[in-house]
Motif scaffolding. Structure first.
Motif, mmCIF file in Angstrom:
data_model
loop_
_atom_site.group_PDB
_atom_site.id
_atom_site.type_symbol
_atom_site.label_atom_id
_atom_site.label_comp_id
_atom_site.label_asym_id
_atom_site.label_seq_id
_atom_site.Cartn_x
_atom_site.Cartn_y
_atom_site.Cartn_z
ATOM 1 N N LYS A 85 0.828 -1.346 0.083
ATOM 2 C CA LYS A 85 -0.050 0.105 -0.059
ATOM 3 C C LYS A 85 0.699 1.369 -0.023
ATOM 4 N N ASN A 86 1.925 1.446 1.024
ATOM 5 C CA ASN A 86 2.718 2.261 0.809
ATOM 6 C C ASN A 86 3.978 2.262 0.410
ATOM 7 N N PHE A 87 4.155 1.346 -0.752
ATOM 8 C CA PHE A 87 5.473 1.100 -1.187
ATOM 9 C C PHE A 87 6.517 2.297 -1.600
ATOM 10 N N GLU A 88 5.964 3.299 -1.928
ATOM 11 C CA GLU A 88 6.489 4.444 -2.483
ATOM 12 C C GLU A 88 7.313 4.887 -1.355
ATOM 13 N N SER A 89 7.207 4.620 -0.168
ATOM 14 C CA SER A 89 7.662 5.187 1.123
ATOM 15 C C SER A 89 8.863 4.133 1.466
ATOM 16 N N PHE A 90 8.797 3.038 1.035
ATOM 17 C CA PHE A 90 9.651 1.971 1.490
ATOM 18 C C PHE A 90 10.231 1.030 0.408
ATOM 19 N N GLN A 91 10.592 1.721 -0.546
ATOM 20 C CA GLN A 91 10.840 1.068 -1.692
ATOM 21 C C GLN A 91 12.063 0.706 -1.662
ATOM 22 N N ASP A 92 13.084 0.983 -1.055
ATOM 23 C CA ASP A 92 14.453 0.655 -1.310
ATOM 24 C C ASP A 92 14.983 -0.502 -0.066
ATOM 25 N N HIS A 93 15.858 -1.196 -0.495
ATOM 26 C CA HIS A 93 16.850 -2.029 0.334
ATOM 27 C C HIS A 93 17.957 -1.259 0.644
ATOM 28 N N ARG A 94 18.687 -1.562 1.810
ATOM 29 C CA ARG A 94 20.003 -1.128 1.951
ATOM 30 C C ARG A 94 21.139 -1.960 1.148
ATOM 31 N N PRO A 95 21.976 -1.057 0.343
ATOM 32 C CA PRO A 95 23.046 -1.739 -0.330
ATOM 33 C C PRO A 95 23.910 -2.769 0.156
ATOM 34 N N LEU A 96 24.151 -3.789 -0.313
ATOM 35 C CA LEU A 96 24.892 -4.772 0.086
ATOM 36 C C LEU A 96 26.506 -4.474 0.207
ATOM 37 N N SER A 97 26.684 -3.438 -0.758
ATOM 38 C CA SER A 97 28.213 -3.321 -0.585
ATOM 39 C C SER A 97 28.466 -1.823 -1.485
ATOM 40 N N ASP A 98 29.605 -1.361 -1.542
ATOM 41 C CA ASP A 98 29.756 -0.037 -2.374
ATOM 42 C C ASP A 98 29.915 -0.375 -3.733
ATOM 43 N N GLU A 99 29.166 0.617 -4.596
ATOM 44 C CA GLU A 99 28.997 0.518 -6.008
ATOM 45 C C GLU A 99 30.547 0.584 -6.593
ATOM 46 N N GLU A 100 31.557 1.463 -6.121
ATOM 47 C CA GLU A 100 32.609 1.496 -6.567
ATOM 48 C C GLU A 100 33.709 0.316 -6.216
ATOM 49 N N LEU A 101 33.713 0.001 -4.916
ATOM 50 C CA LEU A 101 34.406 -1.111 -4.621
ATOM 51 C C LEU A 101 33.997 -2.350 -5.049
ATOM 52 N N ASP A 102 32.698 -2.834 -5.090
ATOM 53 C CA ASP A 102 32.005 -3.969 -5.333
ATOM 54 C C ASP A 102 30.930 -3.652 -6.282
ATOM 55 N N PRO A 103 31.098 -3.479 -7.555
ATOM 56 C CA PRO A 103 30.262 -3.060 -8.522
ATOM 57 C C PRO A 103 29.185 -4.103 -8.881
ATOM 58 N N LEU A 104 29.615 -5.438 -8.841
ATOM 59 C CA LEU A 104 28.789 -6.492 -9.323
ATOM 60 C C LEU A 104 27.608 -6.572 -8.235
ATOM 61 N N LEU A 105 28.070 -6.198 -6.925
ATOM 62 C CA LEU A 105 26.903 -6.291 -6.099
ATOM 63 C C LEU A 105 26.165 -5.058 -5.558
ATOM 64 N N GLY A 106 27.213 -4.044 -5.680
ATOM 65 C CA GLY A 106 26.741 -2.470 -5.366
ATOM 66 C C GLY A 106 26.072 -2.046 -6.065
ATOM 67 N N LYS A 107 26.165 -2.575 -7.548
ATOM 68 C CA LYS A 107 25.122 -2.107 -8.645
ATOM 69 C C LYS A 107 24.045 -2.972 -9.099
ATOM 70 N N SER A 108 23.900 -3.930 -8.166
ATOM 71 C CA SER A 108 22.863 -5.197 -8.527
ATOM 72 C C SER A 108 21.531 -4.727 -8.111
#
Length: 525
Positions: free
Chosen positions: A97-120
């Motif tokens: 119902k209120n997905f727009e307010s809770f649509q994100d996960h916390r990242p697993l890793s950093d995009e620069e250090l771990d691009p395959l995970l951080g940008k997944s």
């Protein structure tokens, strides 16, 4: 003397700042009148993982049980306040119902250090996630999964034939070892377009590097993941990463090489890599996927299906091994399909099997691999009072919500005899359970697992072929209770999955003659 005084003053200031950082949120929930588990200094409420006295599953269960009447309970990830949600309607509110307010996960890793995970797809957020999810969804339609049915079946037959022909002295097996080889080979074939045989060649680079990259049950991985989820800035500053540069390069090179070969030779396959390649020219999703993004999403499917599916397979097989009456009934259903289809069952036939569905669902209820879900509050959101007579509580933007799937699915409020393995609950009451909100092994709402249909098909095919050919039984090494490993953030047993494999004395004629799905499989392969 003045120099020493200056140094001591600076040191005292730094200590004071550090101490303030550690305790600044310590009474956060107390100030807001929210029921919460009292934290320890520095580690908050997750110290049991680091001391290896508890698993993360146990910690979440303890938090869930802390106040049975509360809609939610506060706890601390290190020094960071978060809430564990206990109320089903509130969970539906967050996820649907209120997905727009809770649509994100916390990242697993950093995009620069771990691009395959951080940008997944698991890590990206906001509009970028929406665009990528929309682009990838056609990859997992029933038609696309159906096209990969033959690829999956080939590996399932090979796997089950291998186990059914083990010599007597090798029939006691640790399931995780062989199941991970099966999931590796299926993903290598269906996602990366590679043909590998990890049972007979366990040193192939795809399997070796997949195990290295996805060993999230290790203590080091547990610490890294918890650090990134709780203290991302500090984790990035410390340079923490889950995957080495060498592993990242390996998977990027595999994808780049396969894409180039297909482009140069005009090769097309009914697999996920082909679907990803087709998005390059789909401008309705923006610019389409570039080569790095294709590699990232191919790895995402490996990340989501290698260890998770092999673990879930092991739990299914374990429960069948220690419940011979259930195993016998499953084999009767398998034999009936083989008889009716004369050994040539289809994707629709396997997906129409009621009892195999019930067994898998009941296993995922008791041992859900995704034993919790997390959501980030992206804008301030008012929660109802946690307990009657208390005040509402406003979740601030950036706050984290934990949904304790494992604890909910074992709550006697929602399931009779919740600790008992009983597939018939899904046979007799499956529709109600599936829509109740208390059964969410793949998540709920728009951000539920995109690959759930692929994973379930893979599991069903392997279970079908394995129990068509084999009987699985407990052995002296079998841990019937499957105690979860201490210090682990994964839902994995302390002593592994041990069973004894025996060839069935009366397999169906289609299996006996080696003809299944219209393909002959030599009996001595």
């Amino acid at each position: 003397m003045e120099y020493l005084t200056l140094v001591l003053s600076i040191l005292a200031t730094l200590i004071a700042i550090f101490y303030y950082y550690l305790i600044r949120n310590r009474d956060y929930f107390k100030k807001h009148g929210v029921v919460h588990v009292p934290p320890q200094l520095i580690v908050g409420n997750i110290g049991g993982v680091f001391s290896k006295k508890s698993s993360m599953v146990e910690i979440l269960q303890q938090i869930y049980d802390f106040h049975p009447d509360a809609k939610y309970v506060g706890f601390y990830e290190f020094t960071r306040p978060a809430i564990v949600v206990r109320d089903i309607e509130l969970i539906k509110s967050f996820c649907v119902k209120n997905f727009e307010s809770f649509q994100d996960h916390r990242p697993l890793s950093d995009e620069e250090l771990d691009p395959l995970l951080g940008k997944s797809l698991f890590s990206i957020q906001g509009e970028k996630w929406k665009a990528q999810r929309a682009m990838l969804s056609p990859t997992f339609t029933p038609g696309k999964i159906k096209n990969m049915f033959t690829l999956m079946s080939r590996h399932a037959v090979h796997f089950s034939e291998y186990l059914s022909k083990l010599p007597e002295e090798r029939r006691v097996v640790e399931l995780k070892d062989v199941a991970s080889k099966f999931t590796n080979d299926v993903i290598a074939s269906c996602v990366f377009g590679m043909d590998v045989d990890s049972l007979n060649d366990p040193e192939n680079l795809m399997y070796v590097n997949s195990r290295k990259a996805l060993n999230f049950a290790s203590f080091q991985s547990a610490v890294t993941i918890l650090m990134y989820k709780s203290m991302p800035r500090l984790s990035k500053w410390l340079g923490l990463r889950l995957m080495s540069k060498e592993l990242t390069k390996f998977f990027e090179d595999v994808v780049t090489s396969n894409v180039k070969t297909r482009d140069d030779k005009g090769i097309q396959r009914s697999d996920m890599l082909q679907s990803l390649m087709e998005t390059r020219n789909k401008k309705q999703y923006g610019t389409g996927l570039n080569m790095q993004e294709i590699a990232i999403h191919a790895f995402t499917f490996l990340f989501g299906g290698f260890d998770t599916v092999s673990n879930q397979l092991c739990f299914v097989i374990h429960y069948l091994a220690v419940n011979p009456d259930v195993q016998k009934r499953l084999q009767e259903e398998i034999d009936e399909v083989l008889e009716r289809k004369q050994g040539q069952m289809t994707y629709d036939d396997i997906n129409g099997m009621e009892y195999i569905d019930a067994i898998i669902n009941e296993t995922m209820r008791l041992k859900p691999i995704a034993y919790f879900l997390d959501r980030v509050c992206v804008k301030d959101f008012e929660l109802p009072p946690a307990l009657p007579g208390e005040k509402p509580f406003t979740l601030q933007a950036g706050s984290t919500v934990w949904i304790p799937v494992y604890a909910i699915q074992r709550d006697p409020k929602y399931f009779d005899n919740p600790d008992t393995f009983d597939p018939d609950r899904f046979v007799n009451d499956g529709k109600r359970i599936m829509t109740s909100g208390a059964f969410i092994p793949f998540g709920l709402g728009p951000r539920m697992c995109i690959g759930n249909r692929f994973a379930l098909t893979e599991i069903k095919i392997l279970i079908f072929h394995l129990f068509a050919r084999c009987d699985l039984k407990p052995c002296p090494e079998t841990d019937e209770k499957l105690e979860i490993a201490k210090g682990s953030i994964a839902i994995a047993p302390e002593n592994g999955f041990w069973v004894k494999v025996e060839p069935r004395s009366n397999p169906h004629q289609a299996i006996h003659t080696g003809v299944v799905n219209g393909t002959e499989y030599a009996k001595d392969e």
